[in-house]
Design an enzyme around this catalytic site. Structure first.
Site, PDB file in Angstrom:
ATOM      1  N   CYS A  75      37.257 -10.166  29.422  1.00 38.43           N
ATOM      2  CA  CYS A  75      36.356 -10.166  30.156  1.00 38.43           C
ATOM      3  C   CYS A  75      35.186  -9.236  29.419  1.00 38.43           C
ATOM      4  O   CYS A  75      35.330  -8.275  29.268  1.00 38.43           O
ATOM      5  CB  CYS A  75      36.652  -9.314  31.624  1.00 38.43           C
ATOM      6  SG  CYS A  75      35.522  -8.968  32.658  1.00 38.43           S
ATOM      7  N   GLU A  80      33.483 -15.947  32.528  1.00 43.96           N
ATOM      8  CA  GLU A  80      34.309 -16.442  31.003  1.00 43.96           C
ATOM      9  C   GLU A  80      33.386 -17.588  30.424  1.00 43.96           C
ATOM     10  O   GLU A  80      32.910 -18.476  31.349  1.00 43.96           O
ATOM     11  CB  GLU A  80      35.620 -16.772  31.513  1.00 43.96           C
ATOM     12  CG  GLU A  80      36.616 -15.537  31.900  1.00 43.96           C
ATOM     13  CD  GLU A  80      36.779 -14.573  30.840  1.00 43.96           C
ATOM     14  OE1 GLU A  80      36.438 -14.737  29.763  1.00 43.96           O
ATOM     15  OE2 GLU A  80      37.417 -13.667  31.375  1.00 43.96           O
TER      16      GLU A  80
END
Length: 183
Positions: free
Chosen positions: A2, A83
């Site tokens: 992340c 992402e």
């Protein structure tokens, strides 16, 4: 992994917070610890190497690595994260969101980071790592040291393609989480 996330809420853990749709490392983020809630810098370094600037830690090795030996547990609030999928030499951004608003994390006096785990089957075609997610009722148990790294929250993730505008930290508006049509 992340590397960017979203906080669209203006009040988090009882703290006032200006909504941000493109949080990048080193920004201040709302964090809940066992004792309180506070804003903390999203970057972590062990006290013996203060220039390390970590933003993630593999949950599978957090108890083995010297960098995290004295780290404490925290929860980092989010409304979703980004992402990037690598495809034909391109990076395609996706926005991930779920009912859970809590990343499992670690912190020290320098800052905090997000714990990661192997991605679930639903999203591993986008990226092989994902943040460790917690249900609201699991937060206190996690903060007290319980192993909740495989919470059911990790399996309730939705995602969709978003604009490449998220690639620039200069862009920070609600349009970043708008779904874009794929060709």
């Amino acid at each position: 992994m992340c590397g960017r996330f979203v906080i669209s809420s203006e009040n988090v853990f009882g703290l006032e917070y200006k909504a941000s749709f493109n949080i990048v490392p080193s920004q201040m983020v709302p964090v809940k610890t066992i004792n309180d809630a506070k804003l903390m810098k999203w970057t972590y370094a062990p006290l013996w190497k203060k220039d390390m600037n970590l933003i993630n830690c593999r949950s599978e090795t957090m108890n083995e690595k010297p960098s995290f030996k004295n780290a404490k547990r925290c929860v980092i609030f989010h409304n979703g994260w980004y992402e990037w999928q690598r495809k034909d030499k391109q990076k395609i951004p996706f926005y991930h969101h779920c009912p859970s608003n809590s990343f499992a994390g670690l912190y020290n006096e320098i800052g905090c980071l997000i714990l990661t785990r192997t991605s679930t089957d639903k999203i591993n075609h986008i990226h092989y790592r994902q943040p460790v997610l917690l249900e609201d009722f699991e937060i206190y148990s996690y903060l007290q040291g319980e192993n909740l790294l495989n919470s059911k929250a990790n399996y309730d993730i939705n995602f969709y393609r978003v604009s490449n505008e998220v690639n620039s930290p200069k862009n920070n508006n609600a349009n970043l989480i708008t779904m874009v049509e794929t060709k």
